[in-house]
Motif scaffolding. Structure first.
Motif, PDB file in Angstrom:
ATOM      1  N   ILE A 179      21.534   2.316 -12.773  1.00 53.72           N
ATOM      2  CA  ILE A 179      21.412   2.059 -11.205  1.00 53.72           C
ATOM      3  C   ILE A 179      22.223   3.284 -10.745  1.00 53.72           C
ATOM      4  O   ILE A 179      21.894   3.708  -9.779  1.00 53.72           O
ATOM      5  N   ILE A 183      21.006   5.873  -7.960  1.00 51.24           N
ATOM      6  CA  ILE A 183      21.573   6.091  -6.693  1.00 51.24           C
ATOM      7  C   ILE A 183      22.060   7.539  -6.437  1.00 51.24           C
ATOM      8  O   ILE A 183      22.004   8.227  -5.272  1.00 51.24           O
ATOM      9  N   MET A 186      19.297   9.886  -5.681  1.00 46.23           N
ATOM     10  CA  MET A 186      18.910   9.952  -4.460  1.00 46.23           C
ATOM     11  C   MET A 186      19.819  10.565  -3.249  1.00 46.23           C
ATOM     12  O   MET A 186      19.439  10.848  -2.509  1.00 46.23           O
ATOM     13  N   ARG A 187      21.000  10.393  -3.746  1.00 43.97           N
ATOM     14  CA  ARG A 187      21.915  11.023  -2.790  1.00 43.97           C
ATOM     15  C   ARG A 187      22.052  12.428  -2.768  1.00 43.97           C
ATOM     16  O   ARG A 187      22.164  13.222  -1.735  1.00 43.97           O
ATOM     17  N   GLU A 188      21.571  13.167  -3.996  1.00 44.16           N
ATOM     18  CA  GLU A 188      21.670  14.713  -4.275  1.00 44.16           C
ATOM     19  C   GLU A 188      20.361  15.182  -3.801  1.00 44.16           C
ATOM     20  O   GLU A 188      20.653  16.424  -3.261  1.00 44.16           O
ATOM     21  N   PRO A 193      10.821  11.662  -0.494  1.00 43.26           N
ATOM     22  CA  PRO A 193       9.711  11.365   0.473  1.00 43.26           C
ATOM     23  C   PRO A 193      10.305  10.983   1.752  1.00 43.26           C
ATOM     24  O   PRO A 193      11.741  10.659   1.676  1.00 43.26           O
ATOM     25  N   PHE A 196      10.857   5.412   1.698  1.00 44.12           N
ATOM     26  CA  PHE A 196      10.155   4.699   0.626  1.00 44.12           C
ATOM     27  C   PHE A 196      11.005   3.472   0.527  1.00 44.12           C
ATOM     28  O   PHE A 196      12.126   3.150   1.084  1.00 44.12           O
ATOM     29  N   LEU A 214      13.948  -1.065  -3.262  1.00 47.98           N
ATOM     30  CA  LEU A 214      15.370  -0.703  -2.976  1.00 47.98           C
ATOM     31  C   LEU A 214      16.414  -1.932  -2.843  1.00 47.98           C
ATOM     32  O   LEU A 214      17.531  -1.891  -3.120  1.00 47.98           O
ATOM     33  N   VAL A 217      17.647  -2.551  -6.166  1.00 49.18           N
ATOM     34  CA  VAL A 217      18.601  -1.525  -6.568  1.00 49.18           C
ATOM     35  C   VAL A 217      19.976  -1.872  -5.965  1.00 49.18           C
ATOM     36  O   VAL A 217      21.128  -1.713  -6.758  1.00 49.18           O
TER      37      VAL A 217
END
Lengths: 476, 476
Positions: A179, A183, A186-188, A193, A196, A214, A217
């Motif tokens: 996880i 994360i 997704m931060r970088e 999109p 989402f 999400l 997550v």
């Protein structure tokens, strides 16, 4: 209150960043405010780009769509060209097809290509699919490679399929990531999109393994592996599934989004509920229009287009009405003798038509929503027959008394009462059996039920009333 | 593939965890498979709890709903009572009202209370609102305090409002928290809603400050403050807003969920798209039903209920049909002389009715979707008049030739052609103006347009045809 200000989200969700405008452009009845329209019209006429940038450019795509539909047709193209790069092409997904084509045809392909590069792929496809082959190819050629491949894949699926409607952008991670890794990714990553609600889990060949919402997550600890929190996706949508069927899956299972997979189970895109809402609405609308004898017309169609689309249904009805007339002509001699019959016969036929359309409406809708099937069909048929009997007796008695008094003849009262009862029973049976049979043989019951039902109620109405009268007075 | 196994998610989303069942219970046409129904029926008859636990208890609520609607009515209660605590009351939100009431009335209040404690508050309200005062109070009294207060608040809002439809469970944090704090809170708190897509930001008095989507949370660094990434909620839904209006906001702005606020701007709940989809669908269905002259009936209604709900519309139509008949009676003498007129007159009236219903259908739908408003009404009226003229000329010419040849009389051909043209113009104008006027005066155009339009086309049809004939033959 804090605003996210300069950040990338503002591009994605202009409406929220400009909340004040929302209340501004609509009148209480939901139409675009007249004075706003006049201001925009004046600004277009004066080429007042400053005004347009300030008050129009930042509208939400759906508000821009409403504006485009409301302003004078000759100002539409001028408005779009004055806005230039500030015009969000996504607004075109919110307008009538005729308006969309008119605007797109008058935009330079370069501008369309630039705008399409910025859009979610589902909106891009929505605009590209209406263009002619040549323009489409020219625009696609101007796009970056990945973008082009994505759009071509969507466009390769037939119209009205999940593959054509899907968004090709999604977040997918391998099952062995934690996880925390997910994360951080997704931060970088800048290429996510616009929005989402879940993350897909795939194997190296893009085969779909599962999905993690999400909220899931966020509730999991950083060191937990994705594969331990993912759940199986029980409703992956095959890319070739019809969009109506896909919408039914969304509705039944209250989905927000669903993975779209190709024949090999590989993840190719994602369908989202907002597109499915449009499909659900269109579907209900289609039934309504078809029952009213109208095809796929739009409010912006011309007189000629509208006329042409409505004529076939009128001609079919002209034919069945003539059939009903020929039934009347069988009883010419009786009518000549008793003109009261000519006066009363439309009541019998018309009431049958009304009762038939009640039953038919309920049946067509129940079939469309899958509430009517083999398990309850027989029960509903019996119920409708019962309703026809009851309402036939009631309306028959009523009109029998009225007609008997009107023409001072109890015979006429009795005849019309009986004929009414017969026709309303026929109407009930026609109203349920005709759509059921059409559905059974694979025809769309919404399209042709009305013609058949009216034919039955007209001919039954005239025949039972005039026939009964002829027989009764011949023996009387 | 990994399954989440024992964890709390499984309770929340049984369908996904039991994917195999989904394909199992439905036949290809979408109805529940007959052999599955028979197996369940046999298991109920044999009180085979093992079978039911294994194959029925884990169905998704919507599948359970379909099953309840499909099995024999006398097995329904038995099935529910055999399942006992394994029966998920949420299934009752998926069935006809009659079935819901039947089942709820036969469940012990203790069991209902226990089940309601487990449910999302919007589902709980859906079930509670149909119960009588006494049962409802008894059930509420058995619930924990916070739960009870929440449900009472929802139930306190009028029917069909956002407040009645909202879910009272949501995640809300203060603006000065960091993303890291927020994530930790979600990892630790056990009392989170079953699923959610965004986090609300509130002040100490629960006033709504903003919203952060979960994807936004995941893309932000841990030390970022919530207030810097939240965005203003431009579409908070007032609790007293009508659900249809709320659904329109969802549709226009493609929302997945929206905050519901009370008069003081305090966050009281959240509306989600899945409930709005139902509202959107119901709304489109309502128009269809009303145009067909049917009220809020359900497939499970009895003969008497159905009959009673349909009679008023039939009686109104009986009245207008009698009016039309009295128009015919004005021309008794002419008909006595020329029976051909009696034979042909229903064609003129009927075709007007068809053309009128085409225009009316389009108009009613366009009004409902707000595509027709003051900006384009005049243009659409002119278009409809043009269509009426064009189709009237076409159908008039056609029927004129047919009738002329049929009765070997060019006079009759000319008269019916002219009358047809007149009536189809009248139909076009009635079809658009009547719904527009009804809408303007605040009446629902779907409910009463059909009656008025038919009255116009019937009387105009008979009057123009018979009147023209009387005049023509009197001067001829």
């Amino acid at each position: 209150m804090t605003d996210t200000g300069e950040d990338d989200r503002e591009r994605a969700r202009p409406a929220e960043a400009h909340a004040a405008d929302v209340d501004d452009i609509y009148a209480p009845d939901g139409s675009v405010r007249s004075d706003f329209l006049m201001q925009v019209g004046a600004a277009v006429a004066d080429r007042d780009i400053l005004f347009l940038r300030r008050h129009v450019a930042h509208l939400h795509e759906s508000e821009m769509g409403d504006l485009l539909e409301a302003i004078q047709p000759d100002q539409r193209r001028a408005l779009v060209s004055l806005l230039g790069a500030d015009f969000d092409l996504a607004a075109l997904t919110e307008v009538d097809e005729a308006i969309r084509l008119d605007i797109v045809e008058h935009l330079p392909n370069e501008q369309i290509a630039a705008a399409i590069g910025e859009m979610d792929s589902d909106d891009a496809v929505y605009i590209l699919e209406d263009l002619d082959q040549e323009d489409r190819e020219e625009i696609l050629a101007k796009l970056p490679f990945t973008e082009r491949v994505r759009l071509r894949r969507s466009l390769g699926y037939p119209e009205s399929t999940a593959g054509r409607r899907m968004r090709s952008e999604f977040v997918a991670v391998p099952p062995f990531w934690t996880i925390g890794q997910t994360i951080d990714y997704m931060r970088e990553d800048d290429d996510l999109p616009e929005s989402f609600t879940e993350i897909f889990v795939i194997d190296p060949t893009f085969r779909l393994l599962g999905v993690v919402e999400l909220d899931r997550v966020l509730r999991s600890k950083r060191d937990v592996k994705v594969e331990t929190v993912m759940r199986q996706t029980s409703h992956p949508i095959p890319a070739l599934m019809d969009q109506e069927e896909a919408a039914q899956v969304f509705e039944q299972y209250d989905l927000l989004s669903a993975a779209v997979v190709d024949e090999n189970g590989r993840l190719v895109g994602v369908l989202t509920i907002d597109d499915m809402v449009d499909v659900i609405q269109e579907e209900a609308e289609e039934d309504l229009m078809r029952l009213g004898g109208v095809g796929d017309e739009e409010l912006s169609d011309t007189v000629l287009e509208t006329s042409r689309s409505r004529v076939p249904w009128l001609l079919v009805n002209l034919f069945t009405a003539s059939l009903a007339a020929s039934v009347i002509s069988l009883f010419e001699a009786t009518i000549e003798e008793i003109v009261a019959l000519a006066i009363l016969m439309p009541i019998v036929a018309g009431m049958g038509g009304n009762a038939g359309s009640q039953t038919m409406t309920v049946t067509v809708r129940a079939l469309a929503t899958r509430n009517l099937d083999i398990h309850n069909a027989w029960r509903v048929v019996r119920r409708e027959a019962g309703v026809g009997l009851l309402n036939g007796m009631l309306c028959g008695t009523l009109i029998g008394c009225v007609a008997g008094l009107w023409f001072q003849d109890p015979n006429i009262g009795g005849i019309i009462a009986t004929a009414m009862l017969i026709n309303m029973m026929a109407a009930a049976l026609a109203g349920i059996l005709i759509p059921l049979v059409l559905d059974k043989v694979g025809a769309d019951p919404a399209v042709s039920s009305a013609v058949f039902v009216t034919a039955v109620t007209d001919t039954t109405g005239f025949f039972s009333f005039l026939g009964l009268a002829t027989w009764w007075f011949s023996i009387g």
